[in-house]
Design a protein around this motif. Structure first.
Motif, PDB file in Angstrom:
ATOM      1  N   ASN A   1       0.623  -1.263  -0.154  1.00 49.40           N
ATOM      2  CA  ASN A   1       0.018   0.126   0.049  1.00 49.40           C
ATOM      3  C   ASN A   1       0.638   1.232   0.168  1.00 49.40           C
ATOM      4  O   ASN A   1       0.312   2.293  -0.543  1.00 49.40           O
ATOM      5  CB  ASN A   1      -1.053  -0.106   1.285  1.00 49.40           C
ATOM      6  CG  ASN A   1      -2.169  -1.045   1.041  1.00 49.40           C
ATOM      7  OD1 ASN A   1      -2.455  -1.238  -0.093  1.00 49.40           O
ATOM      8  ND2 ASN A   1      -2.493  -1.700   2.105  1.00 49.40           N
TER       9      ASN A   1
ATOM     10  N   LYS B   1       2.109   1.650  -3.532  1.00 44.02           N
ATOM     11  CA  LYS B   1       0.967   2.040  -4.530  1.00 44.02           C
ATOM     12  C   LYS B   1       0.899   3.548  -4.369  1.00 44.02           C
ATOM     13  O   LYS B   1       0.640   4.181  -5.436  1.00 44.02           O
ATOM     14  CB  LYS B   1      -0.243   1.441  -3.772  1.00 44.02           C
ATOM     15  CG  LYS B   1      -1.531   1.820  -4.911  1.00 44.02           C
ATOM     16  CD  LYS B   1      -2.646   1.635  -4.278  1.00 44.02           C
ATOM     17  CE  LYS B   1      -3.010   0.226  -4.020  1.00 44.02           C
ATOM     18  NZ  LYS B   1      -4.491  -0.184  -3.676  1.00 44.02           N
ATOM     19  N   LYS B   2       1.467   4.340  -3.472  1.00 43.98           N
ATOM     20  CA  LYS B   2       1.225   5.822  -3.397  1.00 43.98           C
ATOM     21  C   LYS B   2       2.450   6.416  -4.488  1.00 43.98           C
ATOM     22  O   LYS B   2       2.111   7.454  -4.895  1.00 43.98           O
ATOM     23  CB  LYS B   2       1.624   6.265  -2.032  1.00 43.98           C
ATOM     24  CG  LYS B   2       0.643   5.992  -1.160  1.00 43.98           C
ATOM     25  CD  LYS B   2       0.831   6.342   0.490  1.00 43.98           C
ATOM     26  CE  LYS B   2      -0.196   6.135   1.174  1.00 43.98           C
ATOM     27  NZ  LYS B   2      -0.134   6.512   2.489  1.00 43.98           N
TER      28      LYS B   2
ATOM     29  N   THR C   1      -3.815   3.070 -11.429  1.00 45.59           N
ATOM     30  CA  THR C   1      -4.167   1.835 -10.663  1.00 45.59           C
ATOM     31  C   THR C   1      -4.535   0.796 -11.705  1.00 45.59           C
ATOM     32  O   THR C   1      -4.836  -0.392 -11.507  1.00 45.59           O
ATOM     33  CB  THR C   1      -4.930   1.695  -9.383  1.00 45.59           C
ATOM     34  OG1 THR C   1      -6.076   2.389  -9.872  1.00 45.59           O
ATOM     35  CG2 THR C   1      -4.302   2.629  -8.395  1.00 45.59           C
TER      36      THR C   1
ATOM     37  N   TYR D   1       1.644  -3.776  -5.476  1.00 47.08           N
ATOM     38  CA  TYR D   1       0.835  -2.498  -5.369  1.00 47.08           C
ATOM     39  C   TYR D   1      -0.439  -2.913  -4.706  1.00 47.08           C
ATOM     40  O   TYR D   1      -1.371  -1.918  -4.695  1.00 47.08           O
ATOM     41  CB  TYR D   1       0.859  -1.672  -6.599  1.00 47.08           C
ATOM     42  CG  TYR D   1       2.174  -1.406  -7.153  1.00 47.08           C
ATOM     43  CD1 TYR D   1       2.872  -0.146  -6.673  1.00 47.08           C
ATOM     44  CD2 TYR D   1       2.810  -2.289  -8.155  1.00 47.08           C
ATOM     45  CE1 TYR D   1       4.079  -0.088  -7.376  1.00 47.08           C
ATOM     46  CE2 TYR D   1       4.088  -1.904  -8.728  1.00 47.08           C
ATOM     47  CZ  TYR D   1       4.820  -0.828  -8.050  1.00 47.08           C
ATOM     48  OH  TYR D   1       6.162  -0.578  -8.782  1.00 47.08           O
ATOM     49  N   ASN D   2      -0.687  -4.079  -4.337  1.00 49.77           N
ATOM     50  CA  ASN D   2      -1.985  -4.428  -3.822  1.00 49.77           C
ATOM     51  C   ASN D   2      -2.952  -4.064  -4.687  1.00 49.77           C
ATOM     52  O   ASN D   2      -4.192  -3.579  -4.386  1.00 49.77           O
ATOM     53  CB  ASN D   2      -2.240  -3.670  -2.519  1.00 49.77           C
ATOM     54  CG  ASN D   2      -3.452  -4.365  -1.761  1.00 49.77           C
ATOM     55  OD1 ASN D   2      -3.914  -5.652  -2.096  1.00 49.77           O
ATOM     56  ND2 ASN D   2      -3.999  -3.800  -0.694  1.00 49.77           N
TER      57      ASN D   2
END
Length: 215
Positions: free
Chosen positions: A20, A23-24, A29, A47-48
């Motif tokens: 997570n 991912k930022k 996405t 990146y979930n």
């Protein structure tokens, strides 16, 4: 457990725990990775993210993968025809691999796909179909490596593919002929890259965050 198996288990933890936070660092996405092996699925885990490609948990022999991406729209419209693993045209090359014969193998037109992380044909069909529908054709990355019978011709064919976004990982000096072919340091005994050596996230070989952001 083999050293490779241990490395893969440790890397799974390394991928998933900070997913997570990682991912930022990406600006989208929704993107699709068409990969010749499991690398695409591992990146989504980094990146979930849900898996947005049918090429998850499987592998192609090198020449079949090149053929697949050369005419991907055609092949994705073909039905998966499951075969006895012993009748694979690559049987003599793959029969000694751990677990071979215990997972589904299918023909897609004139190519073969080895669904090594699946347990049944029904599971393959459900996930293959669902993930085809998730493909984002506007943000797509084609990923290759020097595994599974890869030759210099396969590398050159990959180089010559008229697609915008592509990357290839290799341990062979002779294959590093384009900026997107990344030579990965590995033990000298390795004649092809092993799955645990393929980079993800921000590595010294390639910044996957930047790669995704550029799609």
């Amino acid at each position: 457990m083999t050293i490779e198996g241990l490395r893969l288990k440790l890397l799974t933890i390394k991928r998933k725990l900070p997913a997570n936070l990682r991912k930022k660092k990406i600006n989208k996405t929704k993107f699709t990775i068409i990969s010749n092996n499991c690398w695409g699925g591992e990146v989504y885990e980094c990146y979930n993210l849900i898996k947005q490609s049918p090429t998850i948990g499987l592998y192609f022999m090198a020449s079949d993968y090149i053929k697949f991406i050369k005419n991907i729209h055609y092949y994705l419209k073909q039905p998966l025809n499951f075969i006895d693993p012993k009748t694979s045209k690559y049987y003599n090359k793959v029969k000694s691999q751990k677990g071979y014969g215990t997972y589904p193998v299918a023909r897609l037109g004139d190519i073969e796909i080895f669904f090594m992380h699946y347990t049944s044909e029904q599971q393959v069909i459900a996930k293959w179909t669902r993930r085809i529908n998730r493909i984002d054709w506007d943000h797509i990355l084609y990923k290759f490596n020097d595994q599974n019978g890869c030759t210099l011709k396969d590398i050159n064919d990959f180089i010559n593919l008229p697609v915008k976004n592509k990357i290839c990982f290799t341990v062979q000096d002779k294959y590093a002929k384009a900026p997107y072919i990344k030579k990965i340091k590995a033990p000298r005994s390795h004649t092809e890259i092993m799955a645990s050596y393929e980079p993800f996230g921000n590595s010294k070989y390639v910044n996957v965050n930047d790669l995704i952001n550029s799609l």
